[in-house]
Design an enzyme around this catalytic site. Structure first.
Site, PDB file in Angstrom:
ATOM      1  N   GLU A 116      14.125  60.531  40.792  1.00 17.52           N
ATOM      2  CA  GLU A 116      15.161  59.525  40.522  1.00 17.52           C
ATOM      3  C   GLU A 116      16.493  60.192  40.832  1.00 17.52           C
ATOM      4  O   GLU A 116      17.149  60.763  39.974  1.00 17.52           O
ATOM      5  CB  GLU A 116      15.126  59.057  39.064  1.00 17.52           C
ATOM      6  CG  GLU A 116      15.957  57.798  38.906  1.00 17.52           C
ATOM      7  CD  GLU A 116      16.644  57.630  37.558  1.00 17.52           C
ATOM      8  OE1 GLU A 116      17.316  56.608  37.380  1.00 17.52           O
ATOM      9  OE2 GLU A 116      16.540  58.525  36.709  1.00 17.52           O
ATOM     10  N   ASP A 156      12.261  61.477  36.032  1.00 16.10           N
ATOM     11  CA  ASP A 156      13.392  60.690  35.533  1.00 16.10           C
ATOM     12  C   ASP A 156      14.659  61.547  35.464  1.00 16.10           C
ATOM     13  O   ASP A 156      14.614  62.708  35.031  1.00 16.10           O
ATOM     14  CB  ASP A 156      13.034  60.197  34.120  1.00 16.10           C
ATOM     15  CG  ASP A 156      14.088  59.272  33.539  1.00 16.10           C
ATOM     16  OD1 ASP A 156      14.288  58.199  34.107  1.00 16.10           O
ATOM     17  OD2 ASP A 156      14.705  59.640  32.514  1.00 16.10           O
TER      18      ASP A 156
HETATM   19  C1  NOJ Z   1      16.515  56.476  34.215  1.00 16.83           C
HETATM   20  C2  NOJ Z   1      15.564  55.388  33.841  1.00 16.83           C
HETATM   21  O1  NOJ Z   1      15.154  54.732  34.997  1.00 16.83           O
HETATM   22  C3  NOJ Z   1      16.316  54.485  32.874  1.00 16.83           C
HETATM   23  O2  NOJ Z   1      15.622  53.296  32.650  1.00 16.83           O
HETATM   24  C4  NOJ Z   1      16.568  55.263  31.623  1.00 16.83           C
HETATM   25  O3  NOJ Z   1      17.356  54.490  30.745  1.00 16.83           O
HETATM   26  C5  NOJ Z   1      17.303  56.570  31.915  1.00 16.83           C
HETATM   27  N1  NOJ Z   1      16.801  57.261  33.065  1.00 16.83           N
HETATM   28  C6  NOJ Z   1      17.184  57.500  30.761  1.00 16.83           C
HETATM   29  O4  NOJ Z   1      15.886  58.016  30.673  1.00 16.83           O
END
Ligand code: NOJ
Length: 563
Positions: free
Chosen positions: A291, A231
């Site tokens: 991500e 993430d």
């Molecule tokens: C990316 C995640 O996909 C999202 O849902 C989240 O709010 C943020 N990172 C913070 O962790």
């Protein structure tokens, strides 16, 4: 309408060149030389919304286990489950208070073990979500960190003095609104949070933090996990001298001044951390998915770390192509194909508007959903499907501020309604709660569940779901789609996106009509030594005759070139 491919000589060159080069090349990849994650189809599950086994209105691990046969039948090889760890749920699990346990709302460790075992039995791997940038403010590390400047975990987070009373250390803003710094009266210092204040950023410059995070991955690998989706990796490091970010004209939806996140995103130190995580992953033949919200292809390319970084950094630049433009897709596909690693395609996830709405024109949405499948499931690379994509689920945002669950939807209302709309319960059947739960679902079930649901679409051979199944079946068996190179053809066509997938001396033609009018394309197959294009998967009435492929509005034709 007849559309010449390109000049026949050029076409001949394209076909010959490509196929002969592939034939002669010693480097032509074979199925054996591929890694498991290159051939796998991944499926993202938002556990709150997938299947609720205990009818409390929130999905859970046993719910996922009960749907593994469905996933197998769909053609899924690996599931990525978004966070189900203990959490105050401020950001629905992305605020983790214990990395090595299960939140009781999702089940128990025994349920998790059963899920992994049942998945393994079906040849499905399990990938977890690792929230590397921050913890919850309720994590024991942070509770200790905030207790005293001398605490063991003080330097595990980013603490600084302010510039004066009520003045944060610098001008950085949180991506969810307001300053990225929160004052803590216990020690009269500010801590840094790129996301919500309840999500303090970890200090990755501290070797103890790095060690602890490596250990978390090992802990899960030993429990049968096949990898992680990491993430928010872009925000892992911050400039240590805390330089102010350059300010841009205008205001955000939260009323903050706009800024370029120059000193708190995409810092080069990220890549050393990725390499470290990769080293551990390699011990377990595991995959790391990133991500990776990058501004350009060079930034994305850096994530591959010359083969030592992330195997699958997601190409979100592809999701920025928000209109059905062959030229723009060609540009982005070419860019990622020229990058140094294996492409990773997504078209929807729990943070962005579903592709059904991003591309739908309100009239041909179902055809367009098939068209998008025809695109991202036939490209060279690994696709990650978002739950519900395969049945044409649409984004259904709340209509009243008081119904909003995602905090940023309340701060940003009405300009930003938050992300509830893309997280609604999976639509399994036509019953009241769409078969998701017998209790009241945590988010309302959209009206579209009556027309777009698994049970109904399974019975309809022309449904979006049936199309996905056909395509995924083909993807698993067709060598050209699995291992072939990507060769764009007919690059001046403004309506039809065409490419070949070429492996050794075989080629598959993919022809996608990105327009609302029917198209007939002349691929001049005979001149290139091919008798025909044998249909493999098509949508609507798309068909072929001789050199021509005819496509419905938004039609798909995928065919094997036959000599
Ligand atoms: C990316 C995640 O996909 C999202 O849902 C989240 O709010 C943020 N990172 C913070 O962790």
């Amino acid at each position: 309408m007849t559309r010449g491919l390109i000049g026949s000589v050029a076409l001949l060159l394209v076909f010959d060149c490509v196929i002969l080069t592939a034939q002669n090349s010693k480097k032509t990849p074979t199925s054996q030389s591929r890694q498991w994650w290159q051939h796998a189809v991944f499926y993202e599950i938002y556990p709150r919304s997938f299947a609720d086994s205990n009818n409390d209105g929130v999905g859970d691990l046993n719910g996922i286990t009960s749907k593994l046969d469905y996933l197998k039948d769909l053609g899924v090889d690996a599931i990525w489950i978004t966070p189900f760890f203990p959490s105050p749920q401020v950001d629905f699990g992305y605020d983790v208070s214990d990395y090595e346990a299960i939140d009781p709302m999702y089940g128990t460790m025994a349920d998790f073990n059963a899920l992994v075992a049942a998945a393994k039995k079906r040849g499905i791997r399990v990938v977890l979500d690792f929230v590397v940038n921050h913890t919850s403010d309720q994590h024991k590390w942070f509770l200790d960190s905030k207790s005293s400047p001398a605490s063991k975990h003080r330097d595990w987070y980013i603490w600084r003095d302010g510039k004066g009373p009520g003045k944060p250390p610098n001008n950085w803003t949180s991506t969810f609104g307001g300053s990225a710094w929160k004052f803590d009266p216990t020690t009269s210092q500010w801590y840094y949070h790129y996301f919500y204040p309840e999500q303090p950023d970890l200090n990755w410059r501290n070797p103890a933090v790095r060690q602890a995070m490596m250990d978390v991955t090992r802990w899960w690998y030993k429990r049968g996990v096949s990898g992680f989706r990491l993430d928010a990796v872009d925000t892992l490091f911050e400039d240590s001298s805390l330089k102010d970010n350059p300010v841009r004209p205008g205001k955000s939806v939260y009323g903050d001044f706009l800024q370029e996140h120059k000193y708190n995103t995409h810092l080069p130190e990220i890549h050393d951390a990725m390499r470290e995580l990769r080293k551990v992953a390699d011990e377990y033949n595991a995959v790391l998915i990133g991500e990776t919200w990058t501004d350009n292809i060079d930034q994305l390319n850096a994530y591959y770390g010359n083969g030592h970084g992330l195997q699958l950094p997601m190409d979100f630049l592809f999701t920025n192509v928000n209109k059905l433009s062959p030229a723009e897709f060609r540009k982005q596909i070419a860019a990622i194909n020229a990058a140094s690693g294996w492409p990773t395609f997504v078209i929807s996830n729990h943070d962005i508007v579903r592709s059904y709405d991003r591309y739908g024109d309100g009239q041909h949405n179902d055809q367009i959903a098939k068209l998008m499948a025809g695109l991202y499931l036939t490209l060279r690379g690994t696709p990650i499907l978002y739950y519900g994509e395969e049945i044409g689920m649409k984004t259904t945002p709340p209509t009243r501020k008081e119904d909003v669950k995602d905090p940023k939807g309340r701060t940003g209302w009405p300009n930003d309604k938050g992300r509830d709309g893309q997280r609604t319960p999976m639509q399994w059947d036509q019953s009241d709660n769409a078969g998701f739960s017998k209790g009241k679902p945590w988010l309302p079930v959209p009206a579209s569940a009556k027309t777009h649901n698994v049970a109904g679409e399974e019975k309809d051979s022309d449904s979006i779901l049936s199309f996905y199944k056909k395509l995924l079946k083909l993807r698993h068996t067709n060598k050209e789609l699995l291992d072939g190179s990507y060769v764009p053809i007919n690059q001046n066509d403004q309506n039809v996106l065409s490419y070949l997938r070429v492996h050794e001396d075989q080629a598959v033609l993919v022809s996608l009509n990105l327009s609302a009018s029917p198209q007939k394309v002349n691929y001049e197959l005979k001149k290139n030594g091919f008798a025909s294009a044998k249909p493999l998967v098509t949508s609507g009435k798309s068909s072929t005759s001789g050199d021509f492929v005819s496509l419905d509005a938004y039609g798909v034709f995928i065919g094997q070139l036959v000599r």
